[in-house]
Design an enzyme around this catalytic site. Structure first.
Site, PDB file in Angstrom:
ATOM      1  N   HIS A 143     -22.776 -16.162  -6.297  1.00  0.00           N
ATOM      2  CA  HIS A 143     -22.520 -15.882  -4.878  1.00  0.00           C
ATOM      3  C   HIS A 143     -23.232 -16.803  -3.914  1.00  0.00           C
ATOM      4  CE1 HIS A 143     -20.199 -12.096  -4.929  1.00  0.00           C
ATOM      5  NE2 HIS A 143     -20.777 -11.909  -6.094  1.00  0.00           N
ATOM      6  N   LYS A 154     -22.207  -9.775  11.069  1.00  0.00           N
ATOM      7  CA  LYS A 154     -22.534 -10.145   9.693  1.00  0.00           C
ATOM      8  C   LYS A 154     -24.045 -10.155   9.593  1.00  0.00           C
ATOM      9  CE  LYS A 154     -20.137 -14.021  10.269  1.00  0.00           C
ATOM     10  NZ  LYS A 154     -19.344 -14.193   9.079  1.00  0.00           N
ATOM     11  N   ARG A 155     -24.594 -10.267   8.390  1.00  0.00           N
ATOM     12  CA  ARG A 155     -26.042 -10.392   8.262  1.00  0.00           C
ATOM     13  C   ARG A 155     -26.535 -11.527   9.154  1.00  0.00           C
ATOM     14  NH1 ARG A 155     -28.932  -7.573   4.319  1.00  0.00           N
ATOM     15  NH2 ARG A 155     -30.623  -8.525   5.488  1.00  0.00           N
ATOM     16  N   LYS A 187     -25.661 -18.771   8.883  1.00  0.00           N
ATOM     17  CA  LYS A 187     -24.463 -18.201   9.493  1.00  0.00           C
ATOM     18  C   LYS A 187     -24.355 -18.596  10.974  1.00  0.00           C
ATOM     19  CE  LYS A 187     -24.055 -14.157   6.390  1.00  0.00           C
ATOM     20  NZ  LYS A 187     -22.637 -14.053   5.977  1.00  0.00           N
ATOM     21  N   THR A 201     -16.086 -12.522   3.603  1.00  0.00           N
ATOM     22  CA  THR A 201     -14.975 -11.584   3.497  1.00  0.00           C
ATOM     23  C   THR A 201     -14.693 -10.979   4.872  1.00  0.00           C
ATOM     24  OG1 THR A 201     -16.574  -9.909   2.777  1.00  0.00           O
ATOM     25  CG2 THR A 201     -15.225 -10.946   1.064  1.00  0.00           C
ATOM     26  N   LYS A 258     -11.004  -9.819   6.885  1.00  0.00           N
ATOM     27  CA  LYS A 258     -10.729  -8.547   7.560  1.00  0.00           C
ATOM     28  C   LYS A 258     -10.240  -8.783   8.986  1.00  0.00           C
ATOM     29  CE  LYS A 258     -14.814  -6.778   5.171  1.00  0.00           C
ATOM     30  NZ  LYS A 258     -16.261  -6.522   5.392  1.00  0.00           N
TER      31      LYS A 258
HETATM   32  C1  LIG Z   1     -17.286  -7.332   5.250  1.00  0.00           C
HETATM   33  C2  LIG Z   1     -18.682  -6.939   5.526  1.00  0.00           C
HETATM   34  C3  LIG Z   1     -19.715  -7.860   5.398  1.00  0.00           C
HETATM   35  C4  LIG Z   1     -19.468  -9.312   5.028  1.00  0.00           C
HETATM   36  O1  LIG Z   1     -19.283 -10.056   6.196  1.00  0.00           O
HETATM   37  P1  LIG Z   1     -19.334 -11.659   6.204  1.00  0.00           P
HETATM   38  O2  LIG Z   1     -18.882 -11.992   7.578  1.00  0.00           O
HETATM   39  O3  LIG Z   1     -18.389 -12.128   5.165  1.00  0.00           O
HETATM   40  O4  LIG Z   1     -20.741 -12.043   5.956  1.00  0.00           O
HETATM   41  C5  LIG Z   1     -20.999  -7.462   5.669  1.00  0.00           C
HETATM   42  N1  LIG Z   1     -21.267  -6.207   6.050  1.00  0.00           N
HETATM   43  C6  LIG Z   1     -20.301  -5.289   6.199  1.00  0.00           C
HETATM   44  C7  LIG Z   1     -20.667  -3.921   6.648  1.00  0.00           C
HETATM   45  C8  LIG Z   1     -18.977  -5.616   5.942  1.00  0.00           C
HETATM   46  O5  LIG Z   1     -18.026  -4.687   6.079  1.00  0.00           O
END
Ligand SMILES: *Cc1c(COP(=O)(O)O)cnc(C)c1O
Length: 809
Positions: free
Chosen positions: A359, A549-550, A555, A657, A661
């Site tokens: 990952h 996101k984190r 990022k 991911t 979404k």
């Molecule tokens: C989808 C998701 C992530 C991943 O987000 P990225 O933008 O791909 O880092 C992290 N936290 C939650 C709660 C998510 O639903």
């Protein structure tokens, strides 16, 4: 709410549901209708639904045993599953029945859903991927178990106090968990420490400490309830919960020490994402859940098949990142020491059974453990690792690899303090090593695993991530689901690739209008939530520009914030221009020890306070930092987003991911050519995504040739001004030096190349503005995004794993 294709509500089913709920309320909760509080109804609804699930669950398990087929075991330190009520209702197709039944008692399903705590058993993308995979495995009717840890407190809850992140324990189990079943009969003894002693002509590990791992099962319902699989999370129990003699002698704490030590194992999830959690307790957690899972898998196999040698025919073990990679040594130990296999034979069985998903490429995030710690905690595993290593290094020597290559392949890093390399262990012990997006997989071959790839060239393969369209479209966006269904029929509900039928309607003004109405009502709902929880008023007609996101420097939330400051400056200098009204929405947690990430959160909040209260921007720009980003918040925010920020430094984000979404919910992406953005661009088409910045190759070249951010900043007036505003305390009057260090980092090294990409990023943002002004064009692009990201369904990802790696389809 109701998104499942059940049009005619069967009155019988509703009245049965009513009776069931009342019976559960009385018999299991111990209340009657008059005494019941909201929470009692909530618990009764879940228990009623659970009864429906159990029949399908038992039937699925029975079917698996009878078929005697191969099972998939997904080992993951994290399962970020979120709430389960809506998911289970929707997948079973009984949302409307439940809604009607509850309405007959004067209750609102949506309100009860809000009472369910988020199961926050993950940090971010990796944990959410495991949750999407579990749902897709059940949907594709693949017999599978998820194995992980039942954390009592899970991921911390984030509060923002005066702009700073404060971490609080998440108490998701405070009111019990109606979804789970404790399986006391599935209890295994797990050892730590001690020594290896001779036994017969072999050896035996004599552990110094022991703890019991007990299974706690949660059913995972697939789409249309075809199959219900099991998420098996381990909890830790002391073997001797109370030392009665110590207690009676007055040592009340000492008498409970073993219990406390056992419970510490499953207390918290280490809040690290893209950086390792180096503590000893973490290694103990990893071994604890991996060893329990391996024992469970071996027991099941031996019980039903008799011969352990056929394990690879009946079991596929997938390691989600390196956290469970001690599985390689543990399976070898079980096969050799307990099952009596020869080392060579055991090694073949192990490799055929195990596969590994990588990952991250960030060198600082690759898991390694100090050798003395590993040896003290797992002495027998250390011996096995040495034995594997000598085998692998002999193969490398025979294949003609150089000394440097051999040093890179070794399971032991000898370059400084000696450390065990978990990624190398996972690689050599697996028959398949996969990356999570095409670019990431290519880079794996060229960077971290270049030498292992040279030795074992057929092992690395790609499986681009996906997300489940049930949770991330149908459940979180029922309005959009209905519009799509009205436009192209219901087939996409069973096959996300069918969303492509929307392409023919991309320029249909009426469809564009209906989708825009849904988007607006999702934005109104989000604005209401933000008004209610944060007191900030948002204009639902402004562009909702979202980065959730984190929080991590790679990022580049900081790049977004610098651009926000530059935009703020521009709006104030040129109030007469036609600015597109924007709301910049941020959310995410920072690892508690990650200083710069926490400072970035504070900066976002400082900028928000200043910008939101400045009358001279005339409401054209708002900045919001939504606290405690988690799955439920994602389900609220993503359907309301117009613009999706996916702006990591190219080459750093393995896949992402979140990006999938957003596109599925009709947001346009502004992003770099990183991770799965590359493939999203290929699917949605260049005209329906806004790409900017250096490519991964250019980033690598710039690093190699010596990157000079200072020179770039001197060339870009806008960037220079924004940085000096931040550094000089424009947003932090109370502590004008707060951001000096952060800004200096950009001048001095700028590891994540914010400066290099800044001009390209601002230009891309102005292009986004221009596209927004062309309403019809924007709407058509939104439709083309929805239409072309069906490929990013985790059903597609899982079917690739099933065919190529697990051989179960
Ligand atoms: C989808 C998701 C992530 C991943 O987000 P990225 O933008 O791909 O880092 C992290 N936290 C939650 C709660 C998510 O639903």
């Amino acid at each position: 709410m109701a998104s499942e294709p059940v049009s005619d509500i069967k009155q019988d089913a509703v009245s049965q549901m009513e009776k069931d709920i009342l019976r559960v309320l009385r018999r299991r909760i111990g209340k009657d209708q008059r005494a019941a509080k909201q929470h009692d109804w909530y618990a009764s609804s879940i228990l009623t639904l659970r009864d429906h699930i159990i029949d399908a669950w038992i039937e699925s398990t029975q079917r698996t045993y009878e078929a005697g087929g191969k099972r998939v075991y997904y080992l993951s330190m994290e399962f970020l599953i979120g709430r389960l009520l809506r998911d289970a209702l929707s997948n079973l197709g009984v949302t409307r029945d439940m809604e009607k039944a509850l309405a007959s008692f004067g209750l609102d399903l949506a309100e009860l859903e809000e009472l369910e705590p988020d199961a926050a058993l993950g940090n971010g993308g990796l944990g959410r991927l495991a949750a999407c995979f579990m749902e897709s495995l059940a949907t594709l009717d693949i017999p599978a178990y998820g194995y992980g840890i039942r954390y009592v407190n899970g991921m911390f809850r984030q509060r923002i106090d005066d702009g700073w992140q404060v971490e609080l324990p998440e108490t998701w189990l405070a009111h019990g968990n109606p979804w789970e079943f404790e399986r006391l009969e599935s209890t295994y003894r797990i050892g730590f420490g001690g020594e290896v002693i001779a036994k017969g002509d072999g050896v035996m590990w004599n552990a110094a400490e022991e703890v019991d791992a007990t299974a706690v099962d949660t059913p995972v319902v697939g789409w249309r309830g075809k199959r219900v699989n099991t998420l098996r999370l381990w909890t830790a129990n002391p073997i001797d919960p109370l030392k009665l003699d110590a207690f009676n002698a007055g040592d009340h704490f000492g008498a409970l020490a073993e219990k406390v030590r056992a419970e510490a194992l499953v207390r918290v999830l280490y809040p690290a994402d893209s950086s390792p959690a180096g503590q000893e307790l973490r290694l103990r957690q990893e071994y604890f859940f991996t060893a329990a899972s391996i024992q469970d898998i071996v027991r099941r196999h031996v019980q039903y098949e008799g011969d352990i040698r056929t394990l690879p025919d009946k079991a596929a073990i997938q390691l989600n990142d390196t956290h469970p990679s001690v599985a390689v040594a543990e399976l070898m130990r079980v096969l050799v020491d307990l099952e009596g296999l020869e080392f060579n034979e055991a090694w073949e069985v192990t490799k055929k059974t195990i596969s590994y998903t990588n990952h991250t490429l960030l060198p600082e995030a690759l898991e390694t453990w100090p050798l003395p710690l590993f040896e003290r905690l797992l002495p027998r595993h250390m011996q096995i690792i040495y034995a594997i290593n000598s085998r692998v290094l002999r193969e490398a020597r025979k294949a003609g690899l150089t000394d440097a290559q051999i040093a890179a392949i070794s399971l032991i890093d000898e370059s400084g303090e000696r450390r065990v390399r978990m990624a190398n262990l996972a690689f050599v012990g697996a028959h398949s090593i996969n990356g999570v997006a095409a670019l990431h997989t290519d880079l794996m071959k060229e960077t971290v695993f270049a030498d292992l790839h040279a030795l074992y060239p057929s092992r690395i393969n790609n499986k681009t991530n996906g997300v489940t369209p049930r949770r991330w479209l149908q459940q979180c966006n029922p309005g959009l689901t209905k519009v799509i269904r009205d436009a192209i029929g219901p087939e996409f509900l069973d096959d996300a690739a069918k969303l492509s039928d929307l392409n023919a309607l991309a320029d249909d003004a009426a469809l564009g209008e209906r989708i825009a109405e849904v988007k607006r009502s999702n934005k109104v709902a989000l604005a209401d939530y933000i008004k209610r929880t944060m007191g900030i008023r948002l204009d639902p007609d402004a562009m909702f520009d979202v980065q959730i996101k984190r929080i991590h420097e790679y990022k580049r939330q900081l790049l977004n914030l610098i651009e926000t400051v530059a935009l703020y400056d521009q709006i104030r200098s040129h109030p007469e221009r036609d600015w597109v009204p924007r709301v910049k929405i941020f959310g995410g947690k920072a690892a508690s020890s990650y200083h710069n990430a926490k400072l970035i959160i504070k900066l976002a909040n400082d900028i928000a306070r200043r910008v939101n209260s400045d009358p001279s921007v005339g409401g054209l720009l708002k900045v919001v930092y939504v606290p405690n980003y988690n799955v439920s918040l994602a389900e609220r925010i993503i359907p309301a987003a117009d613009l999706s920020e996916q702006i990591s430094t190219a080459g750093m984000e393995a896949s992402g991911t979140g990006n999938m979404k957003f596109a599925l919910n009709g947001a346009l992406t502004i992003g770099t050519l990183d991770g799965a953005n590359v493939e999203i661009k290929e699917h949605v088409g260049d005209e329906n995504i806004v790409i900017f910045g250096l490519t991964a190759e250019e980033v690598a070249a710039k690093r190699a040739e010596g990157y000079n951010p200072r020179a770039i900043i001197e060339e870009s007036r806008e960037l220079g001004q924004a940085l000096s505003a931040i550094a000089s305390g424009v947003f932090s009057h109370d502590d004008p030096h707060r951001y000096e260090g952060l800004v200096n980092g950009i001048y001095e090294h700028d590891w994540f190349m914010c400066a290099a990409d800044f001009d390209s990023y601002t230009a891309a943002q102005r292009e986004v503005d221009a596209r927004w002004e062309n309403k019809a064009g924007w709407r058509a692009s939104a439709i083309r995004n929805i239409a072309n990201v069906g490929w990013f369904s985790s059903d597609r990802t899982i079917s690739e794993y099933a065919k190529d790696i697990w051989k179960v389809l």
